[in-house]
Design an enzyme around this catalytic site. Sequence first.
Site, short mmCIF file in Angstrom:
data_model
loop_
_atom_site.label_atom_id
_atom_site.label_comp_id
_atom_site.label_asym_id
_atom_site.label_seq_id
_atom_site.Cartn_x
_atom_site.Cartn_y
_atom_site.Cartn_z
N THR A 24 42.65 -92.39 -40.29
CA THR A 24 42.46 -91.14 -41.04
C THR A 24 43.82 -90.61 -41.54
N GLY A 25 43.74 -89.65 -42.43
CA GLY A 25 44.89 -88.82 -42.82
C GLY A 25 46.15 -89.60 -43.20
N LEU A 26 47.26 -89.15 -42.65
CA LEU A 26 48.56 -89.74 -43.01
C LEU A 26 48.68 -91.18 -42.52
N ARG A 74 46.60 -92.88 -24.73
CA ARG A 74 46.97 -92.20 -23.48
C ARG A 74 46.97 -93.16 -22.29
N PHE A 104 46.24 -78.10 -31.89
CA PHE A 104 45.43 -76.93 -32.25
C PHE A 104 46.32 -75.71 -32.19
N SER A 112 44.06 -73.07 -21.66
CA SER A 112 43.78 -73.56 -20.31
C SER A 112 44.92 -74.53 -19.96
N TYR A 154 58.91 -78.69 -36.54
CA TYR A 154 59.14 -77.84 -35.36
C TYR A 154 59.46 -78.67 -34.10
N LYS A 169 56.25 -83.12 -29.48
CA LYS A 169 56.98 -83.68 -30.63
C LYS A 169 58.49 -83.67 -30.37
N PRO A 197 53.65 -79.24 -44.11
CA PRO A 197 52.21 -79.35 -44.31
C PRO A 197 51.79 -80.36 -45.39
C1 HXC Z 1 42.67 -73.92 -27.47
C2 HXC Z 1 41.79 -76.00 -26.92
C3 HXC Z 1 41.37 -76.19 -28.25
C4 HXC Z 1 41.64 -75.14 -29.21
C5 HXC Z 1 40.80 -77.93 -27.10
N1 HXC Z 1 41.42 -77.11 -26.24
N2 HXC Z 1 40.76 -77.41 -28.33
N3 HXC Z 1 42.43 -74.88 -26.53
N4 HXC Z 1 42.30 -74.05 -28.76
N5 HXC Z 1 41.28 -75.23 -30.48
C6 HXC Z 1 41.59 -77.31 -24.82
C7 HXC Z 1 40.24 -77.23 -24.14
O1 HXC Z 1 39.99 -75.90 -23.76
C8 HXC Z 1 40.32 -78.19 -22.97
O2 HXC Z 1 40.70 -77.57 -21.78
C9 HXC Z 1 41.42 -79.17 -23.37
O3 HXC Z 1 42.11 -78.62 -24.52
C10 HXC Z 1 40.80 -80.49 -23.76
O4 HXC Z 1 39.85 -80.26 -24.79
P1 HXC Z 1 38.79 -81.36 -25.24
O5 HXC Z 1 38.04 -80.82 -26.40
O6 HXC Z 1 38.02 -81.86 -24.05
O7 HXC Z 1 39.77 -82.55 -25.70
P2 HXC Z 1 39.44 -83.89 -26.49
O8 HXC Z 1 37.97 -84.03 -26.75
O9 HXC Z 1 40.16 -84.97 -25.78
O10 HXC Z 1 40.10 -83.61 -27.95
C11 HXC Z 1 41.50 -83.59 -28.11
C12 HXC Z 1 41.91 -82.52 -29.12
C13 HXC Z 1 41.15 -82.71 -30.47
C14 HXC Z 1 43.42 -82.61 -29.29
C15 HXC Z 1 41.54 -81.15 -28.56
O11 HXC Z 1 41.50 -81.69 -31.37
C16 HXC Z 1 41.43 -84.06 -31.09
O12 HXC Z 1 40.77 -85.05 -30.78
N6 HXC Z 1 42.43 -84.13 -32.00
C17 HXC Z 1 42.85 -85.37 -32.67
C18 HXC Z 1 43.29 -85.15 -34.09
C19 HXC Z 1 44.19 -84.00 -34.35
O13 HXC Z 1 44.33 -83.05 -33.55
N7 HXC Z 1 44.80 -84.02 -35.52
C20 HXC Z 1 45.70 -82.96 -35.98
C21 HXC Z 1 47.10 -83.44 -35.95
S1 HXC Z 1 47.97 -82.41 -37.02
P3 HXC Z 1 39.56 -77.02 -20.72
O14 HXC Z 1 40.35 -76.56 -19.54
O15 HXC Z 1 38.87 -75.90 -21.44
O16 HXC Z 1 38.66 -78.19 -20.41
C22 HXC Z 1 49.49 -82.11 -36.48
C23 HXC Z 1 50.29 -81.41 -37.57
C24 HXC Z 1 51.31 -80.45 -37.12
O17 HXC Z 1 49.88 -82.45 -35.41
C25 HXC Z 1 52.11 -79.76 -38.22
C26 HXC Z 1 51.42 -79.13 -39.36
C27 HXC Z 1 52.31 -78.46 -40.34
P1 NAP Z 2 44.65 -86.79 -38.29
O1 NAP Z 2 43.99 -87.38 -39.49
O2 NAP Z 2 43.85 -85.94 -37.38
O3 NAP Z 2 45.34 -87.99 -37.49
C1 NAP Z 2 45.44 -88.07 -36.11
C2 NAP Z 2 44.96 -89.44 -35.67
O4 NAP Z 2 45.26 -89.63 -34.28
C3 NAP Z 2 43.45 -89.64 -35.84
O5 NAP Z 2 43.22 -90.80 -36.60
C4 NAP Z 2 42.93 -89.81 -34.42
O6 NAP Z 2 41.87 -90.76 -34.39
C5 NAP Z 2 44.18 -90.32 -33.71
N1 NAP Z 2 44.17 -90.06 -32.27
C6 NAP Z 2 44.00 -88.87 -31.65
N2 NAP Z 2 44.01 -89.02 -30.33
C7 NAP Z 2 44.20 -90.34 -30.10
C8 NAP Z 2 44.29 -91.12 -28.92
N3 NAP Z 2 44.22 -90.58 -27.69
N4 NAP Z 2 44.49 -92.46 -29.04
C9 NAP Z 2 44.58 -93.02 -30.27
N5 NAP Z 2 44.49 -92.35 -31.41
C10 NAP Z 2 44.30 -91.01 -31.32
O7 NAP Z 2 45.89 -85.88 -38.74
P2 NAP Z 2 47.13 -86.16 -39.73
O8 NAP Z 2 47.40 -84.90 -40.42
O9 NAP Z 2 46.93 -87.40 -40.51
O10 NAP Z 2 48.32 -86.39 -38.68
C11 NAP Z 2 49.00 -87.64 -38.58
C12 NAP Z 2 50.37 -87.42 -37.96
O11 NAP Z 2 51.16 -86.59 -38.80
C13 NAP Z 2 50.35 -86.72 -36.60
O12 NAP Z 2 51.36 -87.27 -35.78
C14 NAP Z 2 50.68 -85.29 -36.93
O13 NAP Z 2 51.24 -84.60 -35.86
C15 NAP Z 2 51.70 -85.53 -38.04
N6 NAP Z 2 51.89 -84.38 -38.91
C16 NAP Z 2 50.94 -84.00 -39.79
C17 NAP Z 2 51.16 -82.93 -40.62
C18 NAP Z 2 50.15 -82.50 -41.63
O14 NAP Z 2 50.35 -81.45 -42.25
N7 NAP Z 2 49.10 -83.25 -41.87
C19 NAP Z 2 52.37 -82.22 -40.53
C20 NAP Z 2 53.32 -82.61 -39.60
C21 NAP Z 2 53.08 -83.72 -38.79
P3 NAP Z 2 40.68 -90.75 -33.29
O15 NAP Z 2 40.14 -89.37 -33.26
O16 NAP Z 2 39.74 -91.81 -33.78
O17 NAP Z 2 41.32 -91.16 -31.99
#
Ligand code: HXC
Ligand code: NAP
Length: 288
Positions: A24-26, A74, A104, A112, A154, A169, A197
Site C-alpha cells: 500500500t501507499g508509499l 514484529r 495514530f 493505553s 519528527y 522513528k 505529508p
Molecule cells: C489511541 C490506539 C489507537 C488510536 C489503537 N490504539 N488505535 N490508541 N488512538 N487511534 C491502541 C489500542 O487502544 C490498543 O491498546 C493498542 O493501540 C493496540 O491496538 P490494536 O487495534 O489492537 O492494534 P493492531 O490491530 O495491531 O493495529 C495496529 C495499529 C493500526 C497501529 C493500531 O493502526 C495499524 O494496523 N496500522 C498500520 C498502518 C498505519 O498505521 N499506517 C500509517 C503510517 S503513517 P489497548 O490497551 O486498548 O488494547 C505514518 C506517517 C507519519 O507513520 C507522518 C505523517 C506526516
Molecule cells: P500505509 O499505506 O499505511 O503503509 C504502512 C504499511 O505497513 C502497510 O502496508 C501495512 O500493511 C504495513 N504494516 C503495518 N504493520 C505491519 C507489520 N506488523 N508487519 C508488516 N507490515 C506491516 O502508510 P504510508 O503512508 O504509505 O506509510 C509508509 C511509510 O512512510 C511509513 O513508514 C510511514 O511512517 C512513512 N511516512 C509516511 C508519511 C505520509 O504522509 N504518508 C509521512 C512520513 C512518513 P499491513 O496492514 O498489510 O500489515
Amino acid sequence: MQTESMLNAVALQGKTILVTGGGTGLGRAMAVAFLQAGAQVIICSRKLEVLEQTARELHAETGGEILPLPCDVRFYEQVEGMVAAALARFGKIDVLVNNAAGNFVSPTERLSHKAFDVVTDIVLKGSYNCTLALGKHWIAQKQPAAILNIVTTYASTGSGYVVPSACAKAGVLALTRSLAAEWAKYGIRSNAIAPGPFPTEGAMSRLFPPQLAKQLDPLKRIPLKRFGEQQELANLAAYLVSDYAAFITGEVITIDGGEWLYGAGEFNHFDQVPNELWDALAQKRNKE
Ligand code: HXC
Ligand code: NAP
C-alpha cells in the site's frame, strides 16, 4: 513538478529489493519505481490478500517480477521465514527498504500502555528485525547491500500527539546512522528518507481524520503549498538504493516542501504580515 520515473529502465537491473509494507501507499509507489528501473521486488506485510492484489497490478503495470510474502515484521521468526522464501526465489536480496509502520494521533495521557508497544514494535523492532536478519546474511555472504529506512521529519524534532511514533522513528534514525558507521566495512550502506505529508489512505485516515482535518489544514504548514507526490518520494528512494548513490551513507534526506524548517524558524510566520504593514513600518523608519 516532475512525476515521471527518474532513473532509466536498467538503473536497478540485477537488483532484488525487499520493501516492507509494500502492498500500500508509499511502499507500493517505491515498488513501482524499482520495477520500472529494472529491479525484482519482494513486498511483505501482514495482509496477504492486499499484497497479492498489488503484485498483480504492479506486474500488469510494469511487466516486472514481484513476489508477495506475508510477514509480520514484529516477529523475528516470521522475518527469517520471509527472507528464506525470498532467497529461495531470487537467490539474493540486495536492498532492504524498512517502510512498514503503524501510527495514530492521540494526546499521550489518553493512550493505553499497549499503544506504545504496538507502534514501536512495528516501526522500531520491525526495522531492527529485518535489518538484523538480512545483515547477518549479507555479512556471511560477503555481499554489498543497501538499507533505506523511511522515517519522518519528527524523527529528529520529536512531536506531540504521536509520541510512540516519534520515539520509534527516532530509534530508526539512530539505527540508520549507527549501522552506516558499523557496517560500511562490509560494503553495506544505510540511509533514510524523512517525508513530510504525502497523502496515502493509511496515513490520512489515521493522522488527519476528517473531523481534525477540517480544523487543522496541514497544507497551511507547508511553504511550497502542496503535499508531496508519491512519485517524488519513489524517485528519491530509487536513487538512494541505486549504485548512483554508492558514496552516500548515514544520510537522512528530508522531502517535505520545507515544512519542518518553516515550523522551526523563529520569524517564518512573518509571511502573514501584509505588504501594507511592511510599507507602514518602512515609512515610520524613514521619518525617524
Ligand atoms: C489511541 C490506539 C489507537 C488510536 C489503537 N490504539 N488505535 N490508541 N488512538 N487511534 C491502541 C489500542 O487502544 C490498543 O491498546 C493498542 O493501540 C493496540 O491496538 P490494536 O487495534 O489492537 O492494534 P493492531 O490491530 O495491531 O493495529 C495496529 C495499529 C493500526 C497501529 C493500531 O493502526 C495499524 O494496523 N496500522 C498500520 C498502518 C498505519 O498505521 N499506517 C500509517 C503510517 S503513517 P489497548 O490497551 O486498548 O488494547 C505514518 C506517517 C507519519 O507513520 C507522518 C505523517 C506526516
Ligand atoms: P500505509 O499505506 O499505511 O503503509 C504502512 C504499511 O505497513 C502497510 O502496508 C501495512 O500493511 C504495513 N504494516 C503495518 N504493520 C505491519 C507489520 N506488523 N508487519 C508488516 N507490515 C506491516 O502508510 P504510508 O503512508 O504509505 O506509510 C509508509 C511509510 O512512510 C511509513 O513508514 C510511514 O511512517 C512513512 N511516512 C509516511 C508519511 C505520509 O504522509 N504518508 C509521512 C512520513 C512518513 P499491513 O496492514 O498489510 O500489515
